[in-house]
Design a protein around this motif. Structure first.
Motif, PDB file in Angstrom:
ATOM      1  N   LYS A   1      12.012  13.145  -0.455  1.00  0.00           N
ATOM      2  CA  LYS A   1      13.470  13.019  -0.447  1.00  0.00           C
ATOM      3  C   LYS A   1      13.931  11.649  -0.925  1.00  0.00           C
ATOM      4  N   HIS A   2      13.030  10.650  -0.848  1.00  0.00           N
ATOM      5  CA  HIS A   2      13.363   9.319  -1.356  1.00  0.00           C
ATOM      6  C   HIS A   2      12.928   9.149  -2.803  1.00  0.00           C
ATOM      7  N   LEU A   3      11.866   9.869  -3.240  1.00  0.00           N
ATOM      8  CA  LEU A   3      11.352   9.704  -4.602  1.00  0.00           C
ATOM      9  C   LEU A   3      12.205  10.442  -5.617  1.00  0.00           C
ATOM     10  N   GLU A   4      12.621  11.673  -5.284  1.00  0.00           N
ATOM     11  CA  GLU A   4      13.393  12.478  -6.230  1.00  0.00           C
ATOM     12  C   GLU A   4      14.552  13.161  -5.514  1.00  0.00           C
ATOM     13  N   PRO A   5      15.530  12.397  -5.061  1.00  0.00           N
ATOM     14  CA  PRO A   5      16.661  13.024  -4.359  1.00  0.00           C
ATOM     15  C   PRO A   5      17.425  13.952  -5.302  1.00  0.00           C
ATOM     16  N   GLY A   6      17.738  15.132  -4.795  1.00  0.00           N
ATOM     17  CA  GLY A   6      18.484  16.091  -5.587  1.00  0.00           C
ATOM     18  C   GLY A   6      17.659  16.950  -6.508  1.00  0.00           C
ATOM     19  N   ALA A   7      16.346  16.738  -6.580  1.00  0.00           N
ATOM     20  CA  ALA A   7      15.495  17.537  -7.467  1.00  0.00           C
ATOM     21  C   ALA A   7      15.281  18.933  -6.885  1.00  0.00           C
ATOM     22  N   THR A   8      15.140  19.909  -7.779  1.00  0.00           N
ATOM     23  CA  THR A   8      14.827  21.260  -7.311  1.00  0.00           C
ATOM     24  C   THR A   8      13.512  21.288  -6.556  1.00  0.00           C
ATOM     25  N   ALA A   9      12.508  20.562  -7.076  1.00  0.00           N
ATOM     26  CA  ALA A   9      11.211  20.454  -6.408  1.00  0.00           C
ATOM     27  C   ALA A   9      10.743  19.014  -6.543  1.00  0.00           C
ATOM     28  N   ALA A  10      10.823  18.273  -5.451  1.00  0.00           N
ATOM     29  CA  ALA A  10      10.337  16.891  -5.433  1.00  0.00           C
ATOM     30  C   ALA A  10       8.857  16.928  -5.063  1.00  0.00           C
ATOM     31  N   ILE A  11       7.992  16.636  -6.032  1.00  0.00           N
ATOM     32  CA  ILE A  11       6.539  16.778  -5.852  1.00  0.00           C
ATOM     33  C   ILE A  11       5.921  15.391  -5.778  1.00  0.00           C
TER      34      ILE A  11
END
Length: 643
Positions: A578-588
């Motif tokens: 949630k901190h690396l790719e906020p708002g992404a469909t899939a934060a991997i």
């Protein structure tokens, strides 16, 4: 109007079907049929036996070669890890060339690397210092001796250092010999601020590799060996003898003069094409013919051996050949026994044809149907099973009824267990496969972003339907890439790759599954807008490490699951998304351990080092970018690169 007689016929109960007990049928024909059928089956099996023999040989060959390569790379990997560790410490400023901290670092690395005999740090002026294991009577004592800085005197080492000036990165150099034996060595530059100040070198005695061949020769009942290219012996069980050097048995001896008649004839081997076309595992199988002459009677006998080999690279200028050989009679004896038995049945086959046609056509159809459906049950393919038809033969009818009742129970039972996991456990055919064991696997942890808030705005039925739809996408991707869904935790899922089936390249398979989830969710969210469903975003954490995997629980309730810190790390990585790719469909989020097992088909984006809750040291984290398509989700997409 119907007559009384007609009325009686209308209400007469249905006549009970006559069913013939199979015992009656078999009593009339069992003696003749069984005798003749056995002969026929034996005769028919001869044609398939040769191919089955090659299949068995292929499986045994793969086990031997894989075990040899794993042991070899583990042995050489100790040296690579040792020099990489020293180089990292120097780059971080932990020591200076020649100070006490350097000596301590070298001694510590040498003590931790059991396969390394000595470590040197050499400067560009060819002055070397370092440490080595103490040797008494050609046997390492375990003690570590330090030696001071002095100009290198060995012409071989000086030549290797001169060569090292022109090559960057890690390198396995030419073999070096001294009075204690022959050594392979790996070196890495010691650089700080982009400037190479020296090189750290680790030496591995080749007799260590001979110990590997001796152990595998004993385990697989073969004669294992390692060749430098195809013309010199690097390792062999004869070289594992502590007195080998004293007795004149030396590494790098040409095959023709080594004293092994089979290896001496290796260059004239005949490669078996049949095996190569059936097994794409870069394994070569060949026949070696050796003439054994008895000088006292002047007669010759030609013996045939089977050689199984594989080329591996990364440890020098030319590839090494690993493999083993054994006498072909180990295979041919079994074939001869089967052919002898088949010949005994040939005379009876003519008579058996008529009986088999008359009786077999009647009985084979229901028996084949039962066998086919039972095979699907064994594979846990419950969706592909249809109920068996009833039969006039009593035993077959009872069996069909029992089978259909069992199928109903299995389908009800399978709703509450991971069907793909059970299918894998069944397919392995390994005894004790579900017993708890330690294994290195890749763990995937997922969680829906903001689902708690979303579910508060929905009724229970709608929330359940949304979760079921979401988990169907996740499970489909995991199953397609050879993974195992462990459990669902609220709106999250725990899955792992590499157990119970030993999936090659499990890290790559897990990352491909995550990429597939991302792609499917992006498509599904577009469809959700048109269907009135809320779109879902997900966080995924992936980490590779050791776990305990197997049946865990109480005596009357167990789960095939995994436990260990690797699971915790994957969960922390998922939360980090949630901190690396906020708002992404899939934060991997992928750990450095998983990323190190991927190749150029995967775009990994460094995300820095993060301190994860519950872990003492920072964990290197990567985000997943683009992933190249692969021909097969179960393909081994990574093999450790060395050299």
């Amino acid at each position: 109007m119907s007559t009384p007689a007609q009325s009686v016929r209308l209400v007469r109960p249905e006549k009970k079907r006559r069913r013939i007990p199979i015992a009656v049928i078999m009593a009339l024909s069992f003696g003749t049929l069984v005798f003749l059928s056995v002969g026929g089956v034996l005769a028919l099996s001869v044609g398939a036996n040769f191919r089955n023999t090659f299949d068995l040989l292929g499986a045994q060959s793969t086990l031997l070669i894989d075990a040899m390569e794993d042991s070899l790379r583990a042995e050489m990997g100790d040296a690579e890890n040792a020099v990489n560790g020293i180089a990292q410490l120097y780059a971080q400023g932990e020591f200076q060339i020649g100070d006490e901290a350097m000596s301590a670092a070298v001694a510590g690395a040498l003590a931790a690397a059991s396969g390394v005999e000595a470590m040197l740090i050499c400067t560009p002026d060819l002055v070397c210092r370092g440490a080595a294991r103490s040797i008494e009577n050609n046997v390492a004592t375990g003690a570590i001796e330090h030696f001071p800085a002095e100009p290198e005197k060995s012409p071989q080492v000086r030549a290797a250092l001169e060569q090292r000036r022109r090559v960057g990165g890690r390198q396995w150099g030419a073999f070096v010999a001294n009075e204690f034996g022959l050594y392979a060595h790996v070196s890495v530059p010691l650089a700080r601020d982009g400037v190479t100040q020296a090189w750290v070198i680790a030496a591995v005695e080749l007799r260590k590799l001979s110990d590997i061949t001796r152990e595998l020769s004993s385990r697989f009942g073969t004669h294992a060996f390692i060749l430098d290219g195809e013309d010199r012996v690097l390792a062999d069980q004869r070289l594992a003898d502590p007195d080998a050097l004293k007795n004149g048995v030396l590494p790098l001896t040409p095959l023709a003069t080594y004293g092994d008649p089979v290896l001496a004839a290796y260059s004239s081997r005949e490669v078996g094409r049949e095996f190569d076309t059936r097994h794409a595992r870069d394994i070569e199988i060949a026949e070696i013919r050796v003439d054994d002459r008895d000088d006292s009677t002047s007669w010759e006998e030609e013996n045939t051996y089977i050689a199984i080999t594989r080329k591996i690279t990364g440890y020098g200028d030319k590839p090494w050949t690993i493999g083993g050989y054994f006498e072909s009679s180990q295979i041919s004896d079994e074939i001869e026994r089967v052919m002898g038995s088949a010949l005994l049945g040939l005379g009876a086959m003519a008579v058996a044809v008529i009986v088999a046609i008359l009786l077999g056509r009647r009985l084979s159809r229901p028996i084949q149907a039962i066998a086919g459906q039972a095979t699907r049950v064994a594979d846990f393919d419950l969706d592909g099973i249809t109920p068996l038809p009833r039969s006039r033969v009593l035993e077959l009818d009872n069996q069909a009824s029992a089978f259909n009742a069992m199928l109903i129970g299995l389908r009800a039972f399978s709703t509450y267990i991971p069907r793909s996991l059970v299918a894998k456990l069944v397919r392995t055919r390994e005894v004790g496969i579900a017993e708890p064991r330690e294994a290195v696997v890749t763990v995937m942890f997922t969680d829906i972003t903001g689902f708690t808030t979303l579910s508060e705005q929905m009724d229970a039925a709608a929330a359940a339907r949304l979760l079921n739809h979401h988990f169907a996408i996740l499970c489909g991707a995991v199953d397609a890439h050879g993974g195992t869904v462990d459990k669902f935790l609220g709106d999250g899922m725990l899955a792992f790759f590499g157990a119970p089936d030993r999936l090659n390249g499990h890290a790559a398979a897990a990352v491909r599954a995550a990429a597939a989830i991302r792609e499917q969710l992006e498509k599904d969210n577009l469809e959700a807008a048109g269907e009135g469903r809320p779109p879902l975003d997900v966080r995924i954490g992936i980490h590779t490490g050791a776990v305990i995997v197997g049946n865990i629980g109480a005596s009357d309730r167990v789960n095939y699951t995994i436990v260990g810190d690797t699971v915790n790390v994957s969960q922390r990585l998922q939360d980090l998304g949630k901190h690396l790719e906020p708002g992404a469909t899939a934060a991997i989020a992928i750990s450095g351990e998983t990323a190190s097992r991927l190749d150029e088909k995967f775009e990994t984006i460094p995300a820095g080092k993060h301190r994860l809750r519950g872990r003492g040291e920072a964990t290197e984290v990567f985000k997943l970018g683009k992933v190249a398509t692969s021909a097969s989700p179960r393909m081994d997409v990574h093999r450790a690169q060395v050299g």
